[in-house]
Scaffold this motif. Structure first.
Motif, PDB file in Angstrom:
ATOM      1  N   ASP A  73     -22.764  16.294  67.415  1.00  0.00           N
ATOM      2  CA  ASP A  73     -23.905  16.053  66.541  1.00  0.00           C
ATOM      3  C   ASP A  73     -24.200  17.315  65.735  1.00  0.00           C
ATOM      4  OD1 ASP A  73     -26.070  15.010  65.279  1.00  0.00           O
ATOM      5  OD2 ASP A  73     -27.446  15.250  66.986  1.00  0.00           O
TER       6      ASP A  73
ATOM      7  N   SER B  35     -23.721  19.161  61.537  1.00  0.00           N
ATOM      8  CA  SER B  35     -23.402  19.018  60.117  1.00  0.00           C
ATOM      9  C   SER B  35     -22.959  20.371  59.592  1.00  0.00           C
ATOM     10  CB  SER B  35     -24.617  18.533  59.325  1.00  0.00           C
ATOM     11  OG  SER B  35     -25.028  17.258  59.768  1.00  0.00           O
TER      12      SER B  35
ATOM     13  N   GLU C 152     -16.100   6.991  50.279  1.00  0.00           N
ATOM     14  CA  GLU C 152     -17.130   6.111  50.829  1.00  0.00           C
ATOM     15  C   GLU C 152     -16.410   4.936  51.489  1.00  0.00           C
ATOM     16  OE1 GLU C 152     -20.267   3.220  48.772  1.00  0.00           O
ATOM     17  OE2 GLU C 152     -20.753   5.348  48.410  1.00  0.00           O
TER      18      GLU C 152
ATOM     19  N   ASP D  48     -17.508   0.781  56.081  1.00  0.00           N
ATOM     20  CA  ASP D  48     -18.554   0.697  57.104  1.00  0.00           C
ATOM     21  C   ASP D  48     -19.728   1.641  56.807  1.00  0.00           C
ATOM     22  OD1 ASP D  48     -17.481   3.165  57.604  1.00  0.00           O
ATOM     23  OD2 ASP D  48     -16.904   2.763  59.674  1.00  0.00           O
TER      24      ASP D  48
ATOM     25  N   SER E  60     -19.524   4.887  56.438  1.00  0.00           N
ATOM     26  CA  SER E  60     -19.235   6.262  56.845  1.00  0.00           C
ATOM     27  C   SER E  60     -18.465   6.986  55.735  1.00  0.00           C
ATOM     28  CB  SER E  60     -18.420   6.284  58.147  1.00  0.00           C
ATOM     29  OG  SER E  60     -17.170   5.650  57.964  1.00  0.00           O
ATOM     30  N   THR E  61     -18.269   8.282  55.939  1.00  0.00           N
ATOM     31  CA  THR E  61     -17.597   9.113  54.943  1.00  0.00           C
ATOM     32  C   THR E  61     -16.241   9.570  55.468  1.00  0.00           C
ATOM     33  OG1 THR E  61     -19.716   9.903  54.108  1.00  0.00           O
ATOM     34  CG2 THR E  61     -17.784  11.213  53.549  1.00  0.00           C
TER      35      THR E  61
ATOM     36  N   LEU F 205     -16.148  14.803  60.422  1.00  0.00           N
ATOM     37  CA  LEU F 205     -15.789  13.465  59.962  1.00  0.00           C
ATOM     38  C   LEU F 205     -14.567  12.982  60.730  1.00  0.00           C
ATOM     39  CD1 LEU F 205     -16.281  13.951  56.112  1.00  0.00           C
ATOM     40  CD2 LEU F 205     -17.844  12.854  57.740  1.00  0.00           C
ATOM     41  N   ASN F 206     -14.390  11.676  60.809  1.00  0.00           N
ATOM     42  CA  ASN F 206     -13.405  11.104  61.724  1.00  0.00           C
ATOM     43  C   ASN F 206     -12.137  10.573  61.086  1.00  0.00           C
ATOM     44  OD1 ASN F 206     -15.004  11.573  64.050  1.00  0.00           O
ATOM     45  ND2 ASN F 206     -16.248   9.777  63.541  1.00  0.00           N
TER      46      ASN F 206
END
Length: 347
Positions: free
Chosen positions: A8, A10, A120, A123, A125-126, A164-165
């Protein structure tokens, strides 16, 4: 060192990149480790060693400040980034957008990220988009749905910094939208931790403490690095007295040289034997460059193609130098290569 289960976070912004000059951008890059640096730290860069990266981060410039041989490829890649992103967007239907900022990891502030584009995803998410270009003959590096290892580490570095995933790679290798490669790579926390550990060790133990990392890469890459930072040969330089620690290396070199001589001799013998075997075929082909042979079970295609080389022989080169020195100086360049040799003598 571990991220544990706490993902968690950024990234923070190091600087806006809009309007930065090349030198300003590079100065910010030297404040940490960027995505394109990751492969060198992992020993997987086809372009530079970890020592080269260390010198760059410490602001040490090479003695031989040569024009980069691949500067055109780099410039093409840079200029076509927007086009590659547009092709990707059209093919996938995904929205692509840039953020002109350089980010840094909040837990490992030496980890920097200057991402090409963001995506973008459906879902909400980025994701990350890395835009690449290559020539037609190098597309096999992307074969079997793989990503070149140096780009893989770059993508994993960016996912770590940005938290990011997923990262997409888009590579244009031709002059139309069908000559285009798209690869998706998901986050792998285990590999990511290994990468972070290696980057942290490099930054803290090498860059911060000013300790040169050892050369561990492929020998051609290492020798080029040494040549670039040591400079050209000086025939009148003082003789170097080697320490006894190099004795084993010299003995090993002589042993390998002897083995190579045996292999080379056998190779020459086989080459001569092969020529003896195909001489009759060449005689029958005459001036033709292609022949075929069909047997009951096999079809053979034989070629005997000419190879042309354009150049000036040594005699005429000397004549050109003496009679047209102005032309000679304008068009003849001298490049340096060095030959390593060991002769064993009495102590």
């Amino acid at each position: 060192m571990s991220l544990g289960t706490n993902l968690d976070y950024s990234p923070s912004v190091l600087t806006d990149t809009e309007g930065l000059t090349e030198e300003e951008w590079l100065s910010y890059r030297r404040l940490g480790i960027g995505g394109s640096d990751a492969a060198a730290i992992m020993g997987q860069s086809p372009f530079c060693t970890k020592r080269d990266l260390y010198y760059d981060k410490c602001g040490m410039k090479p003695v031989l400040d040569e024009e980069e041989s691949n500067w055109v490829a780099k410039e093409v890649g840079h200029r076509l980034e927007d086009l590659v992103a547009e092709i990707f967007s059209r093919k996938t239907g995904l929205k692509v957008y840039p953020i002109r900022k350089m980010f840094k990891h909040p837990l490992y502030p030496f980890m920097l990220a200057d991402v090409d584009f963001f995506i973008e995803l459906p879902d909400g998410s980025t994701g990350i988009l890395e835009c690449k270009t290559t020539n037609y003959n190098c597309q096999d590096k992307w074969a079997n749905d793989t990503v070149p290892i140096n780009y893989e580490y770059q993508g994993r570095h960016y996912m770590a910094v940005m938290n990011l995933n997923v990262v997409y790679f888009a590579c244009l290798y031709g002059n139309n939208e069908n000559e285009f490669i798209i690869r998706k790579m998901d986050r792998d926390l285990e590999t990511e931790l290994i990468l972070i550990e290696e980057e942290e060790n490099f930054w803290l133990e090498n860059v911060q403490k000013k300790v040169e990392p050892p050369y561990t890469e492929k020998p051609d890459l290492v020798l080029e690095s040494i040549r670039r930072f040591c400079g050209p040969a000086e025939v009148d330089a003082d003789e170097v007295k080697l320490g006894s620690t190099h004795a084993k290396s010299i003995e090993k070199y002589l042993e390998l040289k002897e083995k190579k001589s045996s292999v080379d001799a056998e190779s020459k013998r086989l080459e001569s034997e092969m020529k003896t075997v195909y001489a009759g075929i060449v005689e029958e082909m005459g001036i033709s460059c292609k022949a075929t042979l069909k047997t009951g079970t096999e079809n053979y295609i034989v070629t005997y193609n000419p190879v042309y080389r354009t150049g000036i022989d040594k005699k005429n080169l000397e004549r050109l130098k003496l009679q047209h020195s102005d032309i000679y100086e304008d068009y003849v360049s001298v490049t340096e290569s060095r030959r390593f040799s060991v002769k064993k003598g009495a102590a």
